[in-house]
Design an enzyme around this catalytic site. Sequence first.
Site, PDB file in Angstrom:
ATOM      1  N   ARG A  78      25.799  11.194 -15.751  1.00 51.75           N
ATOM      2  CA  ARG A  78      24.362  10.903 -15.602  1.00 51.75           C
ATOM      3  C   ARG A  78      23.570  12.199 -15.466  1.00 51.75           C
ATOM      4  O   ARG A  78      22.472  12.337 -15.993  1.00 51.75           O
ATOM      5  CB  ARG A  78      24.182  10.012 -14.366  1.00 51.75           C
ATOM      6  CG  ARG A  78      22.743   9.688 -14.013  1.00 51.75           C
ATOM      7  CD  ARG A  78      22.676   8.709 -12.865  1.00 51.75           C
ATOM      8  NE  ARG A  78      23.356   7.476 -13.220  1.00 51.75           N
ATOM      9  CZ  ARG A  78      22.790   6.503 -13.933  1.00 51.75           C
ATOM     10  NH1 ARG A  78      21.533   6.601 -14.323  1.00 51.75           N
ATOM     11  NH2 ARG A  78      23.459   5.432 -14.249  1.00 51.75           N
ATOM     12  N   LEU A 106      16.794   6.696 -13.255  1.00 55.36           N
ATOM     13  CA  LEU A 106      16.522   8.092 -13.611  1.00 55.36           C
ATOM     14  C   LEU A 106      17.298   9.021 -12.687  1.00 55.36           C
ATOM     15  O   LEU A 106      17.314   8.829 -11.467  1.00 55.36           O
ATOM     16  CB  LEU A 106      15.033   8.392 -13.472  1.00 55.36           C
ATOM     17  CG  LEU A 106      14.134   7.960 -14.620  1.00 55.36           C
ATOM     18  CD1 LEU A 106      12.717   8.438 -14.363  1.00 55.36           C
ATOM     19  CD2 LEU A 106      14.636   8.469 -15.961  1.00 55.36           C
ATOM     20  N   HIS A 122       7.990  -4.012 -13.086  1.00 57.07           N
ATOM     21  CA  HIS A 122       9.181  -4.800 -12.749  1.00 57.07           C
ATOM     22  C   HIS A 122       8.828  -6.292 -12.807  1.00 57.07           C
ATOM     23  O   HIS A 122       7.796  -6.698 -12.267  1.00 57.07           O
ATOM     24  CB  HIS A 122       9.674  -4.410 -11.352  1.00 57.07           C
ATOM     25  CG  HIS A 122      10.934  -5.111 -10.981  1.00 57.07           C
ATOM     26  ND1 HIS A 122      12.165  -4.753 -11.504  1.00 57.07           N
ATOM     27  CD2 HIS A 122      11.167  -6.174 -10.168  1.00 57.07           C
ATOM     28  CE1 HIS A 122      13.090  -5.562 -11.019  1.00 57.07           C
ATOM     29  NE2 HIS A 122      12.513  -6.426 -10.210  1.00 57.07           N
ATOM     30  N   GLY A 156      15.824   5.009  -5.060  1.00 61.33           N
ATOM     31  CA  GLY A 156      16.576   3.754  -5.005  1.00 61.33           C
ATOM     32  C   GLY A 156      16.263   2.825  -6.167  1.00 61.33           C
ATOM     33  O   GLY A 156      15.572   3.186  -7.115  1.00 61.33           O
TER      34      GLY A 156
HETATM   35  C1  GRF Z   1       9.747  -5.723 -18.658  1.00 59.81           C
HETATM   36  O1  GRF Z   1       9.778  -6.966 -18.001  1.00 59.81           O
HETATM   37  C2  GRF Z   1      10.012  -4.622 -17.691  1.00 59.81           C
HETATM   38  O2  GRF Z   1       9.413  -4.794 -16.459  1.00 59.81           O
HETATM   39  C3  GRF Z   1      11.503  -4.731 -17.569  1.00 59.81           C
HETATM   40  O3  GRF Z   1      11.924  -4.867 -18.911  1.00 59.81           O
HETATM   41  C4  GRF Z   1      10.910  -5.557 -19.626  1.00 59.81           C
HETATM   42  C5  GRF Z   1      10.527  -4.721 -20.824  1.00 59.81           C
HETATM   43  O4  GRF Z   1      10.358  -5.510 -21.929  1.00 59.81           O
HETATM   44  N1  GRF Z   1      12.070  -3.614 -16.878  1.00 59.81           N
HETATM   45  P1  GRF Z   1       9.957  -4.891 -23.365  1.00 59.81           P
HETATM   46  O5  GRF Z   1      11.131  -4.045 -23.841  1.00 59.81           O
HETATM   47  O6  GRF Z   1       8.720  -4.093 -23.161  1.00 59.81           O
HETATM   48  O7  GRF Z   1       9.743  -6.110 -24.204  1.00 59.81           O
END
Ligand code: GRF
Length: 203
Positions: A78, A106, A122, A156
């Site tokens: 990583r 990351l 999220h 985290g």
């Molecule tokens: C979103 O729901 C984001 O929050 C999550 O992955 C999805 C991304 O979708 N981490 P896309 O690739 O933009 O369609």
Amino acid sequence: MTLVAVDETQGDKPMKLAVLISGTGSNLEALLSALDRSELPGAEVVIVGADREAEGLQHASIRGIPTFTVPFRDYSSRALWGEALLEALRASEFDYLILSGLMRLLPKQVLDAYPNRIINTHPAYLPEFPGAHAVRDALAAGVTETGASVIEVAPGVDDGPILARERIPVLAGDTEEALHGRIKIVERRLLLQVLKDLQEKLK
Ligand code: GRF
């Protein structure tokens, strides 16, 4: 007659954004379309990167925005991947780095390089349902509402300071795809709002 140059972005602070994705990039596409419609005057996406050959990079390339790929699987650790990612990011100057569906934590050196400047969306009402399967986990838990959040990225998993969040009802018979689709619509709106707020804070 005297011609006076008119700055069409007068009053709107320039804000440069970098975006990292892993997949189809539908949220990236929504952000770029909002910028195309001048919904965030002064803001521009200057670079889009991915940790794999991501289909979503095309949303940037068709607009002439530079892209890069630093495939995670090409590196033995990583940390080494992080070094390569950081080198690719450092080729551009930007104010904020947006994680738009980057399915990867990351590494520390990237977090340290951009303190308080990395933003993640999220698909849950954080701190509920952190992690990579937030929508599936919410359905499995049988909750009647979940949500969407925008956070500042911390070391985290989805535990950084919450910048915006909104509740979204789970409907009877919801599939993961249907619920995630409704959540993404809210994620996109919240991200734009957060970016507007951050733009105001730029010097
Ligand atoms: C979103 O729901 C984001 O929050 C999550 O992955 C999805 C991304 O979708 N981490 P896309 O690739 O933009 O369609």
